[in-house]
Design an enzyme around this catalytic site. Structure first.
Site, short mmCIF file in Angstrom:
data_model
loop_
_atom_site.label_atom_id
_atom_site.label_comp_id
_atom_site.label_asym_id
_atom_site.label_seq_id
_atom_site.Cartn_x
_atom_site.Cartn_y
_atom_site.Cartn_z
N ARG A 157 0.42 -1.21 -0.35
CA ARG A 157 -0.30 -0.01 0.13
C ARG A 157 0.78 1.29 -0.09
O ARG A 157 0.54 2.47 -0.46
CB ARG A 157 -0.51 -0.16 1.36
CG ARG A 157 -1.77 0.91 1.51
CD ARG A 157 -2.36 1.02 2.90
NE ARG A 157 -3.50 -0.63 2.15
CZ ARG A 157 -4.66 0.35 2.94
NH1 ARG A 157 -5.03 1.10 2.14
NH2 ARG A 157 -5.54 -0.90 1.62
N GLU B 193 7.85 -24.92 21.31
CA GLU B 193 8.59 -24.31 20.82
C GLU B 193 8.91 -22.80 22.45
O GLU B 193 7.96 -23.00 23.40
CB GLU B 193 7.61 -23.18 20.41
CG GLU B 193 6.91 -23.50 18.82
CD GLU B 193 5.99 -22.54 18.20
OE1 GLU B 193 6.99 -21.33 17.38
OE2 GLU B 193 5.44 -22.44 18.42
N HIS C 102 4.36 -24.64 5.38
CA HIS C 102 5.48 -24.58 5.03
C HIS C 102 6.80 -25.34 5.93
O HIS C 102 7.46 -25.71 5.66
CB HIS C 102 5.85 -22.54 6.56
CG HIS C 102 6.15 -23.36 7.40
ND1 HIS C 102 5.85 -22.43 8.28
CD2 HIS C 102 7.42 -23.06 8.52
CE1 HIS C 102 6.13 -22.50 9.57
NE2 HIS C 102 6.63 -22.67 9.32
N LYS D 267 10.07 -27.94 4.88
CA LYS D 267 10.74 -28.72 5.49
C LYS D 267 11.36 -30.13 5.54
O LYS D 267 10.90 -31.19 4.82
CB LYS D 267 10.52 -28.84 7.60
CG LYS D 267 10.29 -27.84 7.79
CD LYS D 267 9.79 -27.85 9.52
CE LYS D 267 9.71 -26.12 10.06
NZ LYS D 267 10.39 -25.30 10.51
N LYS E 153 -2.15 -19.91 5.58
CA LYS E 153 -2.75 -20.09 6.10
C LYS E 153 -2.52 -18.49 7.53
O LYS E 153 -1.23 -17.77 7.17
CB LYS E 153 -2.71 -20.44 7.13
CG LYS E 153 -0.92 -20.79 8.28
CD LYS E 153 -1.36 -21.61 9.86
CE LYS E 153 -0.76 -20.44 10.69
NZ LYS E 153 0.58 -20.22 11.03
N LYS F 167 3.88 -22.87 23.59
CA LYS F 167 4.77 -21.62 22.82
C LYS F 167 5.09 -21.70 24.13
O LYS F 167 4.09 -22.26 25.58
CB LYS F 167 3.70 -20.25 22.76
CG LYS F 167 3.23 -20.35 22.03
CD LYS F 167 3.25 -19.76 20.57
CE LYS F 167 3.19 -19.43 19.20
NZ LYS F 167 4.06 -19.32 17.96
N HIS G 269 -0.33 -27.75 10.05
CA HIS G 269 1.12 -28.16 10.36
C HIS G 269 0.83 -29.62 10.97
O HIS G 269 1.88 -31.11 10.67
CB HIS G 269 1.67 -27.40 11.67
CG HIS G 269 2.29 -25.84 10.80
ND1 HIS G 269 2.17 -25.19 9.85
CD2 HIS G 269 2.41 -24.79 11.79
CE1 HIS G 269 2.33 -24.49 9.18
NE2 HIS G 269 2.50 -23.69 10.81
N ASP H 222 -3.86 -22.05 15.00
CA ASP H 222 -2.47 -21.90 14.57
C ASP H 222 -1.91 -23.10 13.67
O ASP H 222 -0.58 -22.63 12.98
CB ASP H 222 -1.93 -20.59 15.61
CG ASP H 222 -0.39 -20.26 15.12
OD1 ASP H 222 -0.71 -20.12 13.86
OD2 ASP H 222 0.51 -20.43 15.33
C1 BG6 Z 1 3.92 -20.58 12.16
C2 BG6 Z 1 2.78 -20.30 13.18
O1 BG6 Z 1 3.12 -21.21 11.23
O2 BG6 Z 1 4.48 -21.97 13.14
C3 BG6 Z 1 3.87 -20.37 14.90
O3 BG6 Z 1 2.37 -19.10 12.85
C4 BG6 Z 1 5.01 -20.86 14.83
O4 BG6 Z 1 3.25 -19.26 16.03
C5 BG6 Z 1 5.71 -20.88 13.43
O5 BG6 Z 1 5.67 -19.89 16.22
C6 BG6 Z 1 6.76 -22.78 14.34
O6 BG6 Z 1 7.30 -22.79 12.63
P1 BG6 Z 1 8.64 -23.11 12.84
O7 BG6 Z 1 9.28 -23.23 10.77
O8 BG6 Z 1 9.36 -22.01 14.22
O9 BG6 Z 1 8.52 -24.14 13.78
#
Ligand code: BG6
Length: 486
Positions: free
Chosen positions: A46, A213, A175, A179, A145, A336, A237, A232
């Protein structure tokens, strides 16, 4: 191997994802010689800004996210030479004609529109692309997402994208599928004859999938509070990891062959209902505690609100109702502010049917295959062996350990590098098909509903611990325990 020339338009190019992941990933592919000299990258956002100002921003992003040993100024300049910028308002008419002009000289080229924006803009952006004739037959769209917040909203987002792009030109990124170690799961299962015969309920006792995490919600509390760990991490994932672990061998790695098999797993998941959700799921929220040695605030402090029912931890039990997996629980947990950053899949085999050893041999643990996705990527097979020496037949547990760093000693490319090049190549294998995303929501929705109908808030846990004790109780009720690396 270089890909064909392409034009890549990153919508939302000044945002966090573009700076942290997309620009560094594209830089790496350029430095590796995979990006042809004719390739062009257009930042779109933007903000009114010159191409030079955007290049300066891209330069900073690369300096911040690519270690000095992986870049030199000449390489960065080459990359930046392919980068341009067009100011566009995603939800208004401004700027689209400029973008059309910038791309007009290459109408037949592979075109990628990467929508690094919120999902509410996916539909309006796709409509604008159609209106301005930008969605050429060689074009494809990439979305991230969250694809919706529920089955209904996911359908609405998918419908909105589908007005402009047919399914074979829609790339929904998860993603985790990019990996290295996640792809290695397919190599492990389908390039070795050893595992497949025992990969079923007759030999496997249960499976655990953990994505832990240490970070909190960082600067993303606003988004996170509307999502929570189930949306999330689990809906996408973790269910993808479950699918790759549990699916039948596909006939090939063709996109639909793999996605058909994943879809069958999602459809075979035993529903979690309002009645059994309390028994099958646990949700937690971190309180102040310690992480990596230092004190850290609780979720509500990070959020800056007095109250929230958003979960930062989930543990649940999934069951798959088919011949291969009947009676084999899959335990999933993610959170987390846990004590360690570790993602792993633990395949726990059944115990031996009869012991030939006497009591002096010691306990015999069942075999486990532990696939560590990150960090310290490795595959470990835990076996019982004889204690060395003349002291009689004593047994101990040891792991056959394949560490990727030791075996290969090369940098593990980021998931986005692989996935972006797959989009250019037109390979959808590692992207989620619409029906997969919707099947995942179909399974997740009742848990969300049960939680929001429940008067019980998420269970508190102290930052730096493995979540609420209810998570331990969940797996112990089924007679198992969470795996700890021996
Ligand atoms: C993301 C989430 O898709 O994946 C995040 O929105 C999360 O909250 C992240 O921290 C974790 O990805 P990775 O590759 O660090 O395991």
């Amino acid at each position: 191997i270089a890909v064909d020339p392409f034009d890549l338009v990153v919508v939302g190019a000044t945002g966090d994802l573009a700076r942290r992941k997309l620009l560094p990933a594209l830089f790496y592919r350029c430095a590796a010689g995979q990006m042809p000299a004719e390739a062009r990258i257009f930042g779109v956002a933007r903000r009114a800004m010159t191409a030079d100002a955007f290049r300066a921003m891209a330069h900073e992003a690369i300096a911040a996210h690519v270690p000095p040993s992986d870049r030199d100024e000449a390489g960065v300049d080459t990359f930046l030479g392919r980068v341009g910028y067009v100011a566009v308002k995603a939800d208004a008419d401004d700027g689209w004609a400029d973008l059309a002009r910038a791309l007009a000289d290459q109408p037949g080229r592979i075109r990628v529109f990467y929508l690094a924006t919120g999902p509410d803009l996916f539909g309006p952006i796709c409509d604008q692309l159609a209106r301005h004739g930008l969605a050429t037959p060689g074009s494809r769209v990439v979305v991230e997402k969250p694809i919706g917040k529920s089955l209904d909203s996911a359908r609405a987002v998918n419908d909105a994208i589908g007005r402009t792009f047919p399914e074979d030109r829609v790339y929904r990124i998860d993603h985790y599928l990019g990996k290295e170690t996640v792809q290695n799961l397919m190599a492990l299962r389908f390039a070795n004859a050893l595992f497949e015969p025992v990969w079923n309920a007759a030999h496997i006792d249960h499976v655990q999938i953990t994505v832990a995490e240490t970070l909190g919600v960082e600067g993303r509390a606003g988004y996170y509070d509307t999502a929570g760990a189930l949306r999330d991490m689990v809906q996408n994932h973790m269910l993808q990891l479950l699918c790759l672990t549990a699916m039948e061998p596909p006939t090939s790695l063709a996109a639909d062959a793999v996605r058909d098999e994943k879809l069958k797993v999602l459809k075979a998941l035993v529903p979690i209902t309002e009645e059994n959700a309390a028994d099958r799921t646990v949700r937690g929220q971190y309180r102040a505690g310690a992480s990596a040695g230092g004190p850290v605030p609780g979720y509500l402090e990070e959020l800056g609100k007095p109250a929230s029912n958003t979960e930062t931890f989930v543990a649940l039990r999934a069951d798959i109702a088919n011949w291969r997996w009947a009676g084999v629980p899959f335990f999933l947990r993610t959170g987390k502010r846990l004590p360690a950053r570790v993602s792993e899949i633990v395949v726990a085999f059944r115990p031996i049917p009869h012991s030939v050893f006497d009591d002096t041999a010691g306990p015999i643990s069942a075999n486990k295959l532990v696939i560590r996705l990150q960090p310290d990527e490795s595959v470990k097979l835990w076996l019982m062996i004889k204690d060395p020496g003349p002291g009689g037949m004593r047994l101990q547990q040891q792991a056959l350990n394949m560490s990727f760093a030791e075996a290969f000693g090369v940098r593990n490319p980021d998931a986005y590098e692989r996935l972006l090049m797959d989009v250019v190549r037109g390979n959808q294998t590692l992207f989620m098909r619409r029906d997969e995303v919707e099947a995942a929501w179909t399974w997740i929705d009742p848990t969300l509903q049960a939680w929001s109908a429940s008067s019980e808030p998420p269970k508190p846990y102290t930052a730096g611990t493995w979540g609420p004790s209810a998570s331990i109780a969940l797996i112990e009720r089924a007679g198992r325990t969470w795996h700890e690396d021996e």
